[in-house]
Design a protein around this motif. Structure first.
Motif, PDB file in Angstrom:
ATOM      1  N   HIS A 477       0.808  -1.224   0.000  1.00 32.81           N
ATOM      2  CA  HIS A 477       0.000   0.000   0.000  1.00 32.81           C
ATOM      3  C   HIS A 477       0.841   1.275   0.000  1.00 32.81           C
ATOM      4  O   HIS A 477       0.292   2.365  -0.177  1.00 32.81           O
ATOM      5  CB  HIS A 477      -0.964  -0.008   1.197  1.00 32.81           C
ATOM      6  CG  HIS A 477      -1.951  -1.144   1.147  1.00 32.81           C
ATOM      7  ND1 HIS A 477      -2.947  -1.230   0.205  1.00 32.81           N
ATOM      8  CD2 HIS A 477      -2.056  -2.265   1.909  1.00 32.81           C
ATOM      9  CE1 HIS A 477      -3.645  -2.341   0.387  1.00 32.81           C
ATOM     10  NE2 HIS A 477      -3.118  -2.983   1.424  1.00 32.81           N
ATOM     11  N   ILE A 478       2.152   1.129   0.212  1.00 32.06           N
ATOM     12  CA  ILE A 478       3.017   2.307   0.086  1.00 32.06           C
ATOM     13  C   ILE A 478       3.995   2.129  -1.077  1.00 32.06           C
ATOM     14  O   ILE A 478       5.109   2.631  -1.059  1.00 32.06           O
ATOM     15  CB  ILE A 478       3.763   2.623   1.400  1.00 32.06           C
ATOM     16  CG1 ILE A 478       4.594   1.432   1.865  1.00 32.06           C
ATOM     17  CG2 ILE A 478       2.785   3.076   2.485  1.00 32.06           C
ATOM     18  CD1 ILE A 478       5.536   1.790   3.015  1.00 32.06           C
ATOM     19  N   GLY A 479       3.533   1.411  -2.095  1.00 24.68           N
ATOM     20  CA  GLY A 479       4.258   1.381  -3.352  1.00 24.68           C
ATOM     21  C   GLY A 479       5.277   0.290  -3.538  1.00 24.68           C
ATOM     22  O   GLY A 479       6.043   0.323  -4.501  1.00 24.68           O
ATOM     23  N   VAL A 480       5.328  -0.694  -2.642  1.00 25.01           N
ATOM     24  CA  VAL A 480       6.312  -1.769  -2.756  1.00 25.01           C
ATOM     25  C   VAL A 480       5.687  -2.968  -3.467  1.00 25.01           C
ATOM     26  O   VAL A 480       4.586  -3.402  -3.111  1.00 25.01           O
ATOM     27  CB  VAL A 480       6.832  -2.196  -1.368  1.00 25.01           C
ATOM     28  CG1 VAL A 480       7.774  -3.393  -1.485  1.00 25.01           C
ATOM     29  CG2 VAL A 480       7.529  -1.031  -0.681  1.00 25.01           C
ATOM     30  N   ARG A 481       6.397  -3.513  -4.451  1.00 23.65           N
ATOM     31  CA  ARG A 481       5.927  -4.724  -5.123  1.00 23.65           C
ATOM     32  C   ARG A 481       6.176  -5.917  -4.205  1.00 23.65           C
ATOM     33  O   ARG A 481       7.297  -6.183  -3.803  1.00 23.65           O
ATOM     34  CB  ARG A 481       6.647  -4.914  -6.451  1.00 23.65           C
ATOM     35  CG  ARG A 481       6.081  -6.059  -7.290  1.00 23.65           C
ATOM     36  CD  ARG A 481       6.788  -6.172  -8.630  1.00 23.65           C
ATOM     37  NE  ARG A 481       6.577  -4.990  -9.436  1.00 23.65           N
ATOM     38  CZ  ARG A 481       5.467  -4.742 -10.139  1.00 23.65           C
ATOM     39  NH1 ARG A 481       4.469  -5.604 -10.107  1.00 23.65           N
ATOM     40  NH2 ARG A 481       5.366  -3.638 -10.858  1.00 23.65           N
ATOM     41  N   ILE A 482       5.113  -6.649  -3.909  1.00 19.81           N
ATOM     42  CA  ILE A 482       5.211  -7.781  -2.992  1.00 19.81           C
ATOM     43  C   ILE A 482       5.439  -9.081  -3.744  1.00 19.81           C
ATOM     44  O   ILE A 482       6.327  -9.859  -3.415  1.00 19.81           O
ATOM     45  CB  ILE A 482       3.919  -7.904  -2.141  1.00 19.81           C
ATOM     46  CG1 ILE A 482       3.676  -6.614  -1.362  1.00 19.81           C
ATOM     47  CG2 ILE A 482       4.022  -9.097  -1.190  1.00 19.81           C
ATOM     48  CD1 ILE A 482       4.744  -6.275  -0.372  1.00 19.81           C
ATOM     49  N   MET A 483       4.627  -9.322  -4.769  1.00 20.14           N
ATOM     50  CA  MET A 483       4.687 -10.572  -5.516  1.00 20.14           C
ATOM     51  C   MET A 483       5.344 -10.372  -6.874  1.00 20.14           C
ATOM     52  O   MET A 483       5.194  -9.335  -7.510  1.00 20.14           O
ATOM     53  CB  MET A 483       3.276 -11.135  -5.725  1.00 20.14           C
ATOM     54  CG  MET A 483       2.496 -11.363  -4.445  1.00 20.14           C
ATOM     55  SD  MET A 483       3.246 -12.618  -3.389  1.00 20.14           S
ATOM     56  CE  MET A 483       2.000 -12.707  -2.082  1.00 20.14           C
ATOM     57  N   SER A 484       6.061 -11.384  -7.316  1.00 22.19           N
ATOM     58  CA  SER A 484       6.590 -11.401  -8.669  1.00 22.19           C
ATOM     59  C   SER A 484       6.324 -12.778  -9.253  1.00 22.19           C
ATOM     60  O   SER A 484       5.974 -13.724  -8.537  1.00 22.19           O
ATOM     61  CB  SER A 484       8.089 -11.094  -8.689  1.00 22.19           C
ATOM     62  OG  SER A 484       8.803 -12.102  -8.007  1.00 22.19           O
ATOM     63  N   GLU A 485       6.499 -12.908 -10.544  1.00 28.84           N
ATOM     64  CA  GLU A 485       6.185 -14.174 -11.199  1.00 28.84           C
ATOM     65  C   GLU A 485       7.208 -15.254 -10.891  1.00 28.84           C
ATOM     66  O   GLU A 485       6.943 -16.433 -11.045  1.00 28.84           O
ATOM     67  CB  GLU A 485       6.092 -13.952 -12.710  1.00 28.84           C
ATOM     68  CG  GLU A 485       4.932 -13.048 -13.088  1.00 28.84           C
ATOM     69  CD  GLU A 485       4.855 -12.836 -14.589  1.00 28.84           C
ATOM     70  OE1 GLU A 485       5.755 -13.350 -15.290  1.00 28.84           O
ATOM     71  OE2 GLU A 485       3.918 -12.169 -15.041  1.00 28.84           O
ATOM     72  N   GLY A 486       8.364 -14.850 -10.476  1.00 23.67           N
ATOM     73  CA  GLY A 486       9.391 -15.840 -10.148  1.00 23.67           C
ATOM     74  C   GLY A 486      10.497 -15.192  -9.361  1.00 23.67           C
ATOM     75  O   GLY A 486      10.443 -14.016  -9.024  1.00 23.67           O
ATOM     76  N   ARG A 487      11.523 -15.951  -9.048  1.00 26.93           N
ATOM     77  CA  ARG A 487      12.656 -15.411  -8.302  1.00 26.93           C
ATOM     78  C   ARG A 487      13.356 -14.343  -9.121  1.00 26.93           C
ATOM     79  O   ARG A 487      13.611 -14.518 -10.296  1.00 26.93           O
ATOM     80  CB  ARG A 487      13.665 -16.512  -7.965  1.00 26.93           C
ATOM     81  CG  ARG A 487      13.161 -17.526  -6.958  1.00 26.93           C
ATOM     82  CD  ARG A 487      14.228 -18.571  -6.742  1.00 26.93           C
ATOM     83  NE  ARG A 487      13.792 -19.582  -5.825  1.00 26.93           N
ATOM     84  CZ  ARG A 487      13.996 -19.552  -4.527  1.00 26.93           C
ATOM     85  NH1 ARG A 487      14.614 -18.511  -3.994  1.00 26.93           N
ATOM     86  NH2 ARG A 487      13.583 -20.526  -3.753  1.00 26.93           N
ATOM     87  N   LYS A 488      13.687 -13.250  -8.470  1.00 29.27           N
ATOM     88  CA  LYS A 488      14.419 -12.190  -9.155  1.00 29.27           C
ATOM     89  C   LYS A 488      15.464 -11.634  -8.223  1.00 29.27           C
ATOM     90  O   LYS A 488      15.155 -11.258  -7.102  1.00 29.27           O
ATOM     91  CB  LYS A 488      13.481 -11.048  -9.586  1.00 29.27           C
ATOM     92  CG  LYS A 488      12.567 -11.420 -10.718  1.00 29.27           C
ATOM     93  CD  LYS A 488      11.773 -10.192 -11.155  1.00 29.27           C
ATOM     94  CE  LYS A 488      10.835 -10.503 -12.297  1.00 29.27           C
ATOM     95  NZ  LYS A 488      10.068  -9.307 -12.713  1.00 29.27           N
ATOM     96  N   LYS A 489      16.665 -11.604  -8.706  1.00 31.96           N
ATOM     97  CA  LYS A 489      17.709 -10.950  -7.932  1.00 31.96           C
ATOM     98  C   LYS A 489      17.682  -9.474  -8.229  1.00 31.96           C
ATOM     99  O   LYS A 489      17.465  -9.064  -9.363  1.00 31.96           O
ATOM    100  CB  LYS A 489      19.080 -11.520  -8.286  1.00 31.96           C
ATOM    101  CG  LYS A 489      19.272 -12.956  -7.802  1.00 31.96           C
ATOM    102  CD  LYS A 489      20.686 -13.414  -8.073  1.00 31.96           C
ATOM    103  CE  LYS A 489      20.895 -14.831  -7.568  1.00 31.96           C
ATOM    104  NZ  LYS A 489      22.284 -15.283  -7.816  1.00 31.96           N
ATOM    105  N   LYS A 490      17.931  -8.690  -7.220  1.00 31.56           N
ATOM    106  CA  LYS A 490      17.928  -7.246  -7.420  1.00 31.56           C
ATOM    107  C   LYS A 490      19.087  -6.816  -8.296  1.00 31.56           C
ATOM    108  O   LYS A 490      20.223  -7.206  -8.071  1.00 31.56           O
ATOM    109  CB  LYS A 490      18.041  -6.528  -6.066  1.00 31.56           C
ATOM    110  CG  LYS A 490      17.893  -5.043  -6.188  1.00 31.56           C
ATOM    111  CD  LYS A 490      18.022  -4.399  -4.832  1.00 31.56           C
ATOM    112  CE  LYS A 490      17.915  -2.906  -4.967  1.00 31.56           C
ATOM    113  NZ  LYS A 490      18.090  -2.220  -3.710  1.00 31.56           N
TER     114      LYS A 490
END
Length: 653
Positions: A477-490
C-alpha cells in the motif's frame, strides 16, 4: 504580515494585509525557522496588542487552545512570553475566573474554539474587559458572521489572522502534526472524512509555513500513480495564488518539493548510527523527552527527565554525528570543560580517558550543574545507545541491512548470498520479532517482489504470526511490489544513487546508505531533477538553480532582542522546502542539514509527522486492506520504491 485591525463600526474581516516597507523582514532573511516563528509570536500576536495602543505596553493575559498552545510552546519559552508583560497563560477549554486584565486570544479557527471564545463574553460578566483576537489560520465566512453578531464583538479591540498553524520542531524542521499520517493517507479502508481532513490539514499547514517565511515558492511534486503529492501540490498552489496578491512575498522565489512516503521505503527500516536517529530508534524517548536514572552524590538512585531540544548546545552539536564521533566529542568536550575550570577538585585538570571516569568527574563538580547536567545526560544516552547496539548485535544485522539497501558489500562488490546470510539470523532467539520484520521487509523491497511460495516460506522461517505477515504484505500500500512471477535478484541499477558516492567521506561501513530524499534534494538544487518524475504545478521549475544571495540580517532590518548579540551568517540562494506526506525519518532530517551546509542553502524539511522504525512498522500494521488476503496481488501500475529511486538517481546524470 496579516495585520487587519477592525473597529466596532463594521463586521470584522480577515485579509492578508500587504507590507509596504522596503526593509527585508526577518522572515525573508533568517535561516532558522524557530527564530522566524518566535518573532511571529512576539511581534504579530503578543506585540499586536501594543500596536492597538500605539506601542504602549500593558499587562495582559494570553489565552490559547489545545492546538495553539503547542504551536507557541514549540518555538517560545514561558520566560520569553512573561517578559512581554503577560501575567498568566490560560487554556480556552478550561474553566477560568473572570479577570480585569485585557486578553490576547491566540486560537484555532475551528467551530469548537470559536464557540468557547463567544461563550467567554455571553454572560452578564465578561471573562475579560477587552479581547485581542488572533487566529492561527483562515477563518470561515460563517464563523466571521457569528462573531460579528455576538456580544463578544464589542469587546474585540484587535482582530488578526496570523496564519501560524504548524509545529516547528527544529531550526530546519517542521510538522503538519497529522498523527498516524501514513495510515490515514495510504490505508484503502480509511474513513473518507478522515482522509479529507488529513489532506486539508496538510495543505493548510504547508501554506502556513510558506506564509510565515514570506515565500510564494515554485512548486514541484513527486509524480506517482497514487496522485497524492500532485493533489496536495495543486491545492497548495491554489491557496498561495489566492493570498499572494495581498502579501509582500520574498522576491527571490523559493522551491517547494512535495513528496510522499513511497519515495523511499527502505529508509524508515534501516538501522541508523548517527546520534539522534540511533537514540530515537533504540531508547525509550517520547515526545522528545528522555527519562533516565543515575546515582547522585549521596549515592542514591535518582530519576531525571530531560527535553531534547536545540536549547541544549551539546545535543545541537552532536545529534547528526556518528555515535563513535559523538562519544569521542563528548569526552573531549568534557576534558576541555574540566581543564578550563579551577573548581574541579577530583581531577585537578587531569583528563579522563573513558566514560566511567567522566561520570565520576561529573559528580565532583556540583557548582557547574547546568553544563554538567547536559554532559551527564549525553553520557547516559550515548552509553545506553552502545549498550543496545551490543545487546542486539546490530553490527551483524546492520551489515546485512546495508548490503540489501545498497546492493553492495562493504568492499564495494555486488552483494551476494543475502538469503543465505539472513536465514540463520531469522532463526536466532535473541532477534526480536520487530527486527526480523525489518530484515524481511528490506529483503522484499530489495528484491523487487518475490514468488508467492518463496515469500510464504520466508515468512514461516521468521516464525511470524498472521498479523505480522499481513504487516509485511501491507508494504504493497506504500508502493512496494510484494509478488513477482518468479525469483528475481535485485539488479545493481535498482539501488543506483542510494549508496554513498565515491567522492564522499564515509568512514563507517554501516552508514553507506544515502536516503533518496537527500539525492533528490541535491538534484533539485543542481537543476538536474527529472521534470517527468518531478513536474511543476506551473512548468517544471528547472530554471531555478543558483541565485543572488539573500539579504544578510546585519544589512537590513533590526534583529529582535531575543535573536542574540551577533546573528549568524545567512545562507545564500533560494530557499528549498521539502515536504513528505506520510512521515519523515531522522535520517532524512539529517540529510537536509547536510545539504544545507554543503550547498550553503536554507533548506527545510517537513512532514505529517516523524517516524522511527518502530512507529513505521506499527503504522503498517494498522493499514487495513479492502480484503482479508494476506498477500495483495500487485498491479502492473504499482510504483515501486526501487523504480522511484532509479528515477531520482538517473535524473542527476
Amino acid at each position: 504580515m496579516t495585520t487587519t485591525t477592525t473597529t466596532t463600526s463594521s463586521a470584522p474581516t480577515m485579509e492578508y494585509a500587504s507590507t509596504t516597507s522596503s526593509t527585508p523582514s526577518l522572515a525573508a532573511t533568517e535561516a532558522s525557522l524557530l527564530l522566524v516563528c518566535k518573532n511571529r509570536v512576539m511581534r504579530d500576536i503578543i506585540g499586536g496588542m501594543d500596536d492597538a495602543y500605539g506601542g504602549a505596553r500593558k499587562w495582559r493575559v494570553l489565552v490559547v487552545d489545545s492546538r495553539t498552545v503547542r504551536v507557541i510552546g514549540a518555538c517560545c519559552r514561558m520566560s520569553d512570553i512573561m517578559e512581554e508583560n503577560v501575567t498568566v497563560v490560560e487554556t480556552l477549554e478550561m474553566d477560568r475566573q473572570p479577570l480585569t486584565l485585557e486578553a490576547i486570544y491566540f486560537i484555532s479557527p475551528t467551530p469548537a474554539s470559536i464557540d468557547l471564545f463567544l461563550k467567554d463574553f455571553s454572560g452578564a460578566t465578561p471573562q475579560y474587559p477587552v479581547a485581542h483576537l488572533f487566529f492561527s489560520g483562515t477563518v470561515g465566512r460563517d464563523d466571521l458572521s457569528r462573531i460579528a453578531r455576538s456580544p463578544a464583538y464589542v469587546r474585540i479591540k484587535s482582530f488578526k489572522e496570523v496564519n501560524l498553524d504548524f509545529l516547528v520542531l527544529e531550526s530546519r524542521v517542521f510538522s503538519a502534526d497529522v498523527p498516524d499520517g501514513m495510515v490515514k493517507l495510504f490505508s484503502p479502508t480509511s474513513n473518507v472524512v478522515v482522509v479529507s481532513e488529513a489532506r486539508q490539514c496538510i495543505i493548510n499547514r504547508i501554506v502556513s509555513v510558506c506564509a510565515t517565511l514570506d515565500e510564494n515558492p515554485i512548486i514541484r511534486y513527486q509524480n506517482t500513480t497514487n496522485g497524492l503529492a500532485k493533489e496536495i501540490a495543486f491545492a497548495v498552489q491554489s491557496e498561495l495564488d489566492r493570498i499572494s496578491h495581498t502579501r509582500r512575498m520574498n522576491e527571490q522565489r523559493s522551491m517547494l518539493l512535495i513528496l510522499d512516503r513511497t519515495i523511499d521505503t527502505m529508509c524508515p527500516l534501516l538501522s541508523e548510527f548517527t546520534y539522534q536517529a540511533m537514540a530515537y530508534d533504540l531508547l525509550n524517548i517520547k515526545k522528545d523527552r528522555y527519562v533516565y536514572t543515575f546515582m547522585n552524590n549521596a549515592n542514591k538512585e535518582e530519576r531525571k527527565e530531560v527535553l531534547l531540544s536545540e536549547n541544549d548546545e551539546l545535543w545541537a552539536t552532536w545529534r547528526h554525528r556518528h555515535i563513535a564521533d559523538t562519544i569521542t566529542g563528548i569526552v573531549e568536550g568534557f576534558n576541555s570543560f574540566v581543564s578550563s575550570n579551577n573548581a574541579t577538585s577530583l581531577t585537578r585538570g587531569k583528563k579522563v580517558d573513558n566514560l566511567k571516569d567522566m561520570g565520576s568527574a561529573i559528580k565532583a563538580m556540583p557548582q557547574y550543574l547546568e553544563l554538567l547536567g547536559k554532559y551527564s545526560v549525553h553520557l547516559n544516552m550515548s552509553q545506553k545507545c552502545m549498550d543496545e547496539f551490543n545487546r542486539k548485535d546490530l553490527i551483524t544485522l546492520a551489515s546485512l541491512e546495508q548490503e540489501m539497501a545498497t546492493g553492495e558489500d562493504a568492499q564495494g562488490n555486488e552483494a551476494r548470498h543475502v538469503m543465505t546470510k539472513m536465514t540463520p539470523i531469522l532463526a536466532r532467539s535473541n532477534v526480536s520479532t520487530h527486527d526480523r520484520m525489518r530484515l524481511l521487509m528490506l529483503y522484499l523491497i530489495s528484491q523487487g517482489g518475490m514468488a508467492p511460495s518463496d515469500l510464504e516460506a520466508l515468512l514461516n522461517k521468521a516464525n511470524l504470526n498472521l498479523d505480522d505477515k499481513n504487516t509485511v504484505s501491507n508494504l504493497f500500500h506504500i508502493g512496494v511490489r510484494i509478488m513477482s512471477e518468479g525469483r528475481k535478484k535485485k539488479k545493481a541499477k535498482a539501488s543506483k544513487g542510494k549508496k554513498v558516492q565515491k567522492d564522499e567521506d564515509v568512514p563507517y561501513e554501516l552508514s553507506r546508505f544515502v536516503p533518496v530524499v537527500k539525492t533528490t534534494l541535491e538534484n533539485l538544487i543542481a537543476g538536474t531533477l527529472s521534470p517527468e518524475g518531478f513536474p511543476g504545478t506551473k512548468g517544471d521549475g528547472s530554471n531555478l538553480t543558483a541565485a543572488a544571495p539573500v539579504v544578510n540580517l546585519k544589512k537590513g532590518g533590526v534583529a529582535p532582542k531575543f535573536a542574540g548579540k551577533k546573528p549568524a551568517a545567512q545562507p545564500v540562494g533560494n530557499r528549498v522546502i521539502v515536504f513528505i506526506c506520510g512521515g519523515m525519518t531522522y535520517s532524512e532530517i539529517r540529510s537536509v542539514y547536510e545539504v544545507s551546509k554543503k550547498r550553503n542553502r536554507a533548506c527545510y524539511i517537513g512532514s505529517t509527522h516523524i517516524i522511527t522504525p518502530a512507529t513505521f512498522i506499527d503504522e503498517l500494521k494498522r493499514i487495513k486492506p479492502l480484503n482479508t488476503v494476506s498477500g495483495p496481488t500487485p498491479s502492473s501500475s504499482t510504483t515501486t520504491t526501487s523504480s522511484a529511486a532509479a528515477t531520482t538517481a538517473s535524473s542527476g546524470h
